[in-house]
Write a protein that holds these residues in place. Sequence first.
Motif, PDB file in Angstrom:
ATOM      1  N   ALA A  51      44.397  51.130  19.989  1.00  0.00           N
ATOM      2  CA  ALA A  51      43.142  51.002  19.314  1.00  0.00           C
ATOM      3  C   ALA A  51      42.707  49.762  18.672  1.00  0.00           C
ATOM      4  O   ALA A  51      41.748  48.942  18.575  1.00  0.00           O
ATOM      5  CB  ALA A  51      43.070  52.194  18.328  1.00  0.00           C
ATOM      6  N   ASN A  55      40.116  46.898  19.805  1.00  0.00           N
ATOM      7  CA  ASN A  55      39.084  46.508  18.903  1.00  0.00           C
ATOM      8  C   ASN A  55      39.360  45.116  18.793  1.00  0.00           C
ATOM      9  O   ASN A  55      38.027  44.277  18.647  1.00  0.00           O
ATOM     10  CB  ASN A  55      39.117  47.152  17.552  1.00  0.00           C
ATOM     11  CG  ASN A  55      38.632  48.529  17.791  1.00  0.00           C
ATOM     12  OD1 ASN A  55      37.874  49.099  18.548  1.00  0.00           O
ATOM     13  ND2 ASN A  55      39.333  49.192  16.864  1.00  0.00           N
ATOM     14  N   GLU A  56      40.394  44.462  18.770  1.00  0.00           N
ATOM     15  CA  GLU A  56      40.434  43.090  18.533  1.00  0.00           C
ATOM     16  C   GLU A  56      39.954  42.347  19.937  1.00  0.00           C
ATOM     17  O   GLU A  56      39.358  41.216  19.603  1.00  0.00           O
ATOM     18  CB  GLU A  56      41.940  42.414  18.176  1.00  0.00           C
ATOM     19  CG  GLU A  56      42.250  42.878  17.069  1.00  0.00           C
ATOM     20  CD  GLU A  56      43.695  42.605  16.636  1.00  0.00           C
ATOM     21  OE1 GLU A  56      44.529  41.922  17.610  1.00  0.00           O
ATOM     22  OE2 GLU A  56      44.128  42.763  15.552  1.00  0.00           O
ATOM     23  N   ARG A  58      37.454  43.357  21.734  1.00  0.00           N
ATOM     24  CA  ARG A  58      36.086  43.550  21.842  1.00  0.00           C
ATOM     25  C   ARG A  58      35.521  42.282  21.085  1.00  0.00           C
ATOM     26  O   ARG A  58      34.604  41.858  21.357  1.00  0.00           O
ATOM     27  CB  ARG A  58      35.556  44.932  21.113  1.00  0.00           C
ATOM     28  CG  ARG A  58      34.326  45.088  21.073  1.00  0.00           C
ATOM     29  CD  ARG A  58      34.121  46.266  20.336  1.00  0.00           C
ATOM     30  NE  ARG A  58      34.676  47.382  20.965  1.00  0.00           N
ATOM     31  CZ  ARG A  58      34.849  48.547  20.304  1.00  0.00           C
ATOM     32  NH1 ARG A  58      34.194  49.009  19.068  1.00  0.00           N
ATOM     33  NH2 ARG A  58      35.441  49.321  21.090  1.00  0.00           N
ATOM     34  N   SER A  59      36.166  41.938  19.912  1.00  0.00           N
ATOM     35  CA  SER A  59      35.398  41.005  19.024  1.00  0.00           C
ATOM     36  C   SER A  59      36.231  39.435  19.221  1.00  0.00           C
ATOM     37  O   SER A  59      35.461  38.443  18.841  1.00  0.00           O
ATOM     38  CB  SER A  59      35.759  41.463  17.666  1.00  0.00           C
ATOM     39  OG  SER A  59      37.137  41.465  17.292  1.00  0.00           O
ATOM     40  N   LEU A 106      38.313  49.125  27.158  1.00  0.00           N
ATOM     41  CA  LEU A 106      37.889  49.947  26.007  1.00  0.00           C
ATOM     42  C   LEU A 106      37.764  51.398  26.250  1.00  0.00           C
ATOM     43  O   LEU A 106      38.021  52.468  25.746  1.00  0.00           O
ATOM     44  CB  LEU A 106      36.613  49.256  25.362  1.00  0.00           C
ATOM     45  CG  LEU A 106      36.779  48.192  24.478  1.00  0.00           C
ATOM     46  CD1 LEU A 106      35.573  47.541  24.168  1.00  0.00           C
ATOM     47  CD2 LEU A 106      37.935  47.999  23.488  1.00  0.00           C
ATOM     48  N   GLU A 110      40.131  54.701  25.265  1.00  0.00           N
ATOM     49  CA  GLU A 110      39.946  56.005  24.698  1.00  0.00           C
ATOM     50  C   GLU A 110      40.209  57.121  25.527  1.00  0.00           C
ATOM     51  O   GLU A 110      40.662  58.251  24.925  1.00  0.00           O
ATOM     52  CB  GLU A 110      38.038  56.053  24.601  1.00  0.00           C
ATOM     53  CG  GLU A 110      37.573  55.007  23.469  1.00  0.00           C
ATOM     54  CD  GLU A 110      38.305  55.369  22.068  1.00  0.00           C
ATOM     55  OE1 GLU A 110      38.274  56.658  21.764  1.00  0.00           O
ATOM     56  OE2 GLU A 110      38.558  54.632  21.438  1.00  0.00           O
TER      57      GLU A 110
END
Length: 121
Positions: A51, A55-56, A58-59, A106, A110
């Motif tokens: 997770a 998230n890292e 993604r950004s 991502l 999930e």
Amino acid sequence: MNETPVFAPPDCSSGLRSDERPVDLVFLARQTGGDRALEEEVLRLFAKQAAVLGNELRSLEDAETRKRNAHTLKGAARAVGAFGLAECALKIETEPENPRPVTALLREVETVRDYIASLLR
């Protein structure tokens, strides 16, 4: 800790063969020597790490950092038997400038996390 086994044996009628599951539980059992408590702990830690790294990814704007994070996630995924997720991470590692593999990764993160959560209930 609950004494009831949370992992289905490889021959169970879950409808999914080991190689079709988001996490190959037969592989994981070999990695942990069949220690169910260790399997649970490894899966909990991996779900958190996936997770965070997802998230890292993604950004992140920097391709080199994205490549390093993907490499880290790929290794962790392979270690627990999340081979589909490892393949997604490999695509990012080889194409760090391309945003499409991040979206696929991502979704796979999930899927894997949901699967792990279903095992650990």
